[in-house]
Design a protein around this motif. Structure first.
Motif, PDB file in Angstrom:
ATOM      1  N   PRO A 176       0.876  -1.248   0.085  1.00 55.04           N
ATOM      2  CA  PRO A 176      -0.117   0.057  -0.102  1.00 55.04           C
ATOM      3  C   PRO A 176       0.865   1.290   0.003  1.00 55.04           C
ATOM      4  N   PHE A 177       1.911   1.142   0.796  1.00 59.18           N
ATOM      5  CA  PHE A 177       2.700   2.492   0.825  1.00 59.18           C
ATOM      6  C   PHE A 177       3.306   2.732  -0.364  1.00 59.18           C
ATOM      7  N   ALA A 178       3.947   1.564  -1.025  1.00 58.10           N
ATOM      8  CA  ALA A 178       4.689   1.896  -2.573  1.00 58.10           C
ATOM      9  C   ALA A 178       3.821   2.161  -3.619  1.00 58.10           C
ATOM     10  N   VAL A 179       2.304   1.566  -3.435  1.00 59.73           N
ATOM     11  CA  VAL A 179       1.418   2.184  -4.469  1.00 59.73           C
ATOM     12  C   VAL A 179       1.202   3.504  -4.445  1.00 59.73           C
ATOM     13  N   LYS A 180       0.906   3.993  -3.101  1.00 57.48           N
ATOM     14  CA  LYS A 180       0.521   5.681  -3.038  1.00 57.48           C
ATOM     15  C   LYS A 180       1.847   6.500  -3.332  1.00 57.48           C
ATOM     16  N   ALA A 181       2.917   5.805  -2.996  1.00 61.64           N
ATOM     17  CA  ALA A 181       4.312   6.725  -3.323  1.00 61.64           C
ATOM     18  C   ALA A 181       4.501   6.481  -4.892  1.00 61.64           C
ATOM     19  N   PHE A 208      15.650   8.730  -6.910  1.00 62.29           N
ATOM     20  CA  PHE A 208      16.697   8.455  -5.658  1.00 62.29           C
ATOM     21  C   PHE A 208      16.016   8.723  -4.488  1.00 62.29           C
ATOM     22  N   ARG A 209      15.464   9.752  -3.986  1.00 63.29           N
ATOM     23  CA  ARG A 209      14.963   9.913  -2.850  1.00 63.29           C
ATOM     24  C   ARG A 209      13.873   8.939  -2.563  1.00 63.29           C
ATOM     25  N   TYR A 210      13.150   8.487  -3.386  1.00 59.19           N
ATOM     26  CA  TYR A 210      11.810   7.451  -3.214  1.00 59.19           C
ATOM     27  C   TYR A 210      12.547   6.208  -2.683  1.00 59.19           C
ATOM     28  N   PRO A 270       2.221   0.020   6.291  1.00 59.15           N
ATOM     29  CA  PRO A 270       0.923  -0.819   6.957  1.00 59.15           C
ATOM     30  C   PRO A 270       0.231  -1.486   5.846  1.00 59.15           C
ATOM     31  N   ARG A 271      -0.972  -2.184   6.393  1.00 58.93           N
ATOM     32  CA  ARG A 271      -1.633  -3.062   5.451  1.00 58.93           C
ATOM     33  C   ARG A 271      -2.570  -2.721   4.645  1.00 58.93           C
ATOM     34  N   VAL A 315      -2.012   4.819   5.178  1.00 55.15           N
ATOM     35  CA  VAL A 315      -0.738   5.419   4.754  1.00 55.15           C
ATOM     36  C   VAL A 315      -0.997   7.035   4.826  1.00 55.15           C
ATOM     37  N   SER A 316      -0.441   7.423   5.664  1.00 54.87           N
ATOM     38  CA  SER A 316      -0.574   9.131   5.961  1.00 54.87           C
ATOM     39  C   SER A 316       0.011   9.882   4.613  1.00 54.87           C
ATOM     40  N   GLU A 317      -0.437  11.021   4.590  1.00 53.12           N
ATOM     41  CA  GLU A 317       0.238  11.985   3.591  1.00 53.12           C
ATOM     42  C   GLU A 317       1.379  12.466   4.321  1.00 53.12           C
ATOM     43  N   GLU A 318       1.674  12.481   5.307  1.00 48.95           N
ATOM     44  CA  GLU A 318       2.738  13.154   6.196  1.00 48.95           C
ATOM     45  C   GLU A 318       3.979  12.191   5.903  1.00 48.95           C
ATOM     46  N   SER A 319       3.653  10.780   6.015  1.00 50.72           N
ATOM     47  CA  SER A 319       4.866  10.054   5.795  1.00 50.72           C
ATOM     48  C   SER A 319       5.309   9.742   4.137  1.00 50.72           C
ATOM     49  N   LEU A 320       4.191  10.064   3.281  1.00 49.76           N
ATOM     50  CA  LEU A 320       4.462  10.221   1.790  1.00 49.76           C
ATOM     51  C   LEU A 320       5.335  11.185   1.639  1.00 49.76           C
ATOM     52  N   ARG A 321       5.154  12.469   2.040  1.00 55.13           N
ATOM     53  CA  ARG A 321       5.820  13.510   2.026  1.00 55.13           C
ATOM     54  C   ARG A 321       7.313  13.616   2.439  1.00 55.13           C
ATOM     55  N   ASP A 322       7.550  12.578   3.573  1.00 59.80           N
ATOM     56  CA  ASP A 322       8.693  12.548   4.206  1.00 59.80           C
ATOM     57  C   ASP A 322       9.452  11.638   3.134  1.00 59.80           C
ATOM     58  N   ILE A 323       8.906  10.592   2.631  1.00 62.32           N
ATOM     59  CA  ILE A 323       9.666  10.010   1.580  1.00 62.32           C
ATOM     60  C   ILE A 323       9.967  10.565   0.397  1.00 62.32           C
ATOM     61  N   ALA A 324       8.973  11.693  -0.144  1.00 63.99           N
ATOM     62  CA  ALA A 324       9.336  12.308  -1.531  1.00 63.99           C
ATOM     63  C   ALA A 324      10.464  13.323  -1.165  1.00 63.99           C
ATOM     64  N   ASN A 325      10.693  13.524  -0.039  1.00 63.72           N
ATOM     65  CA  ASN A 325      11.811  14.772   0.387  1.00 63.72           C
ATOM     66  C   ASN A 325      12.821  14.127   1.418  1.00 63.72           C
TER      67      ASN A 325
END
Length: 368
Positions: A275-280, A301-303, A331-332, A337-347
């Motif tokens: 789920p996290f990879a799909v949203k990313a 590279f960041r991702y 998460p399952r 998958v929180s928007e904050e955690s996605l922003r952390d990965i993107a940055n």
């Protein structure tokens, strides 16, 4: 053809362990990935050797064309060797990713034509190598994919640049579902250029070496055939609707509402992936549409570094590649998958550095 050799102007032997075979036939430099027991999977050593060879051939006036191919019967390249220390994205200073991306960019900006023989399995980093070549050849045996969401990652090796530009939403489809395309689908989606039967590949390479005043494309045209009809072509209007949505949840709702077997299969694959990879991946492909190739590599590279630090990568590799079972993602659920955690990965705080100045740009590649 001549026996495999090092590049003519090399000051040392880059093929000491035989994982890369090099030969010069006429004015054609032929580089053969030679790890057939691993479907020519990339490790740091192989990537470094190929980078050295292409760099030397780039400045060698006797080499006017490069051919990339894979040894063995199974395929061109299955991607990064996840069981090799040199290709582990989560270790050290991420040497493998840095070397791989530099090689992808070198191929994309190479000042001489590069013909990639995308025969058999072409996945992940292997798709990245071949996907940036100026002439991308597929055969009836070609099976191509960016399968990263199945192991907790996002498409990389510069392929987010190409996937973001595939028409009718099919780029998002291949990225999210990790589905495998055949030659016809790859041609329809602009991810390959010409269809040549597997049995004609050796003759094609020989003809390129003896092409005289003919252009590279003229020679390819002599061996090219009409590909079968693409299975995705008839569903392009639906795919454009399915994937032109504002969220993964909207995409799944549209897929669920469709009576198409393709839609049903796509929804199942998206739900089975991380789920996290799909949203990313959804965010990365949308962003890639506004980036140039180096910008896409920077974003990837960041991702990749951020995602490889998460537990999903180890779980995905173990479940999907080793134990052949359903993965237990964290998460399952997509909703967790929180928007904050996605922003952390993107940055994620890593950087590839300044764009290499190989020049010319891909659109300026010569075609002798």
């Amino acid at each position: 053809m001549s026996n495999p050799t090092r590049p003519k102007n090399a000051g040392f032997d880059v093929t000491h362990d035989r994982s890369l075979l090099l030969e010069v036939s006429g004015d054609v430099g032929i580089a053969t990935l030679n790890r057939p027991h691993r479907i020519n999977a990339l490790d740091l050593n192989l990537v470094s050797q190929l980078m050295t060879a292409l760099t030397l051939w780039r400045s060698d006036p006797a080499v006017k064309l490069v051919v990339l191919r894979g040894a063995g019967d199974r395929g061109f390249c299955a991607g990064g060797d996840l069981r090799s220390d040199g290709a582990s994205e989560g270790e050290g200073d991420h040497h493998f990713l840095r070397a791989e991306y530099a090689l992808d960019f070198l191929i994309a900006t190479y000042p001489k034509p590069v013909v990639a023989l995308m025969d058999g399995i072409v996945m992940g980093g292997g798709f990245g190598l071949a996907g940036h070549a100026s002439h991308r050849i597929v055969t009836e045996r070609s099976r191509l994919a960016m399968p990263e969401t199945k192991i907790g990652l996002t498409p990389d090796a510069g392929m987010s640049y190409h996937l973001a530009r595939v028409r009718h939403g099919w780029g998002m489809h291949w990225a999210l579902t990790s589905s495998t395309m055949d030659a016809a689908d790859a041609l329809f989606c602009g991810l390959a250029d010409d269809y040549v039967p597997h049995s004609a590949l050796d003759s094609l390479v020989s003809a390129l070496s003896a092409r005289g005043e003919s252009t590279v494309q003229d020679v390819i045209n002599r061996f090219a055939s009409r590909a079968p009809a693409a299975t995705v072509a008839a569903q392009s209007a639906m795919a454009e609707y399915w994937y032109n949505a504002d969220s993964i949840e909207d995409i799944l709702n549209r897929l669920d509402a469709s009576s198409s077997d393709t839609a049903t299969s796509a929804a199942e694959k998206i739900r089975a992936a991380s789920p996290f990879a799909v949203k990313a991946t959804f965010s990365a492909i949308r962003s890639a549409a506004d980036l140039d190739l180096w910008g896409c590599l920077q974003q990837e590279f960041r991702y990749m570094v951020g995602l490889s630090a998460r537990s999903d990568l180890a779980e995905g590799v173990t479940a999907t590649l080793l134990e052949k079972r359903a993965a237990r993602w964290e998460p399952r659920n997509l909703a967790d998958v929180s928007e904050e955690s996605l922003r952390d990965i993107a940055n994620f705080p890593v950087d590839l550095g300044a764009e290499p100045r190989h020049s010319p740009t891909p659109s300026q590649q010569s075609s002798p």
